[in-house]
Motif scaffolding. Structure first.
Motif, PDB file in Angstrom:
ATOM      1  N   VAL A 260      21.857  21.920  49.077  1.00 63.75           N
ATOM      2  CA  VAL A 260      22.362  22.587  47.882  1.00 63.75           C
ATOM      3  C   VAL A 260      23.460  23.540  48.309  1.00 63.75           C
ATOM      4  O   VAL A 260      23.235  24.361  49.194  1.00 63.75           O
ATOM      5  N   PRO A 261      24.631  23.464  47.720  1.00 62.93           N
ATOM      6  CA  PRO A 261      25.113  22.500  46.734  1.00 62.93           C
ATOM      7  C   PRO A 261      25.427  21.166  47.405  1.00 62.93           C
ATOM      8  O   PRO A 261      25.438  21.074  48.632  1.00 62.93           O
TER       9      PRO A 261
ATOM     10  N   ASP B 274      22.918  17.520  38.263  1.00 59.26           N
ATOM     11  CA  ASP B 274      23.994  16.765  38.896  1.00 59.26           C
ATOM     12  C   ASP B 274      23.837  15.311  38.454  1.00 59.26           C
ATOM     13  O   ASP B 274      22.803  14.698  38.716  1.00 59.26           O
TER      14      ASP B 274
ATOM     15  N   SER C 236      18.580  18.923  43.530  1.00 58.52           N
ATOM     16  CA  SER C 236      17.904  20.219  43.448  1.00 58.52           C
ATOM     17  C   SER C 236      17.679  20.508  41.964  1.00 58.52           C
ATOM     18  O   SER C 236      18.002  19.679  41.117  1.00 58.52           O
TER      19      SER C 236
ATOM     20  N   ASP D 249      11.068  21.228  41.420  1.00 58.03           N
ATOM     21  CA  ASP D 249      11.978  20.102  41.577  1.00 58.03           C
ATOM     22  C   ASP D 249      11.367  18.951  42.383  1.00 58.03           C
ATOM     23  O   ASP D 249      11.846  17.826  42.325  1.00 58.03           O
TER      24      ASP D 249
ATOM     25  N   LEU E 265      19.489  22.212  40.203  1.00 57.98           N
ATOM     26  CA  LEU E 265      20.803  22.278  39.564  1.00 57.98           C
ATOM     27  C   LEU E 265      21.199  20.893  39.061  1.00 57.98           C
ATOM     28  O   LEU E 265      21.225  19.929  39.842  1.00 57.98           O
TER      29      LEU E 265
END
Length: 156
Positions: A114-115, A16, A12, A66, A14
């Motif tokens: 997500v997450p 990682d 996503s 994304d 976010l």
């Protein structure tokens, strides 16, 4: 010949270190279709053994950042440009399963959660989909590969 679905990226926006941006490679013989072009897609394609010039087409599910972050890099590598925006929504595991069931799909591949799940996680998504789908359900991370037999494989 079988149809192979490789989850190149399941991440996503976010950050990682273990998950590239959303992208999926669908292959059958010499045909390769890229669905979405998230962050790191060319590196993941290289890891899967397919270069951008080998793509038959690039499909975009929707235009969230994304899903298109590395689209320009993919286009720059293509000897042709066949890009089509096909869908414009997100769905839950239950909604995806209902759509797959109505369409008569044999294998449902769930990704882009997500997450991220903890190691060995994903059972909740699988169970939500299983309540609405009778086929095979896969929940996968980056470079997860699913072999799907074609009608030719089954002798039809």
């Amino acid at each position: 010949m079988s149809l192979a679905v490789t989850l190149l990226g399941t991440g996503s926006p976010l950050p990682d270190p273990n998950r590239a941006g959303p992208s999926t490679l669908i292959s059958a013989g010499d045909e390769h279709y890229l669905v979405d072009a998230g962050r790191g897609v060319l590196m993941r394609m290289a890891a899967a053994g397919v270069g951008a010039p080998n793509l038959s087409a690039v499909l975009l599910t929707h235009l969230h950042s994304d899903h298109i972050t590395d689209l320009n890099d993919v286009i720059a590598q293509l000897p042709f440009q066949r890009i089509k925006d096909t869908l414009g929504y997100h769905s839950s595991p239950a909604e995806a399963a209902q759509t797959a069931q109505r369409a008569g799909v044999g294998t449902l591949i769930l990704t882009h959660y997500v997450p991220p799940f903890p190691p060995g996680g994903g059972a909740e998504w699988h169970d939500m989909a299983a309540a609405h789908f009778d086929g095979v359900i896969e929940v996968g991370d980056d470079l997860h590969r699913v072999e799907i037999p074609t009608e030719t494989d089954s002798g039809d």
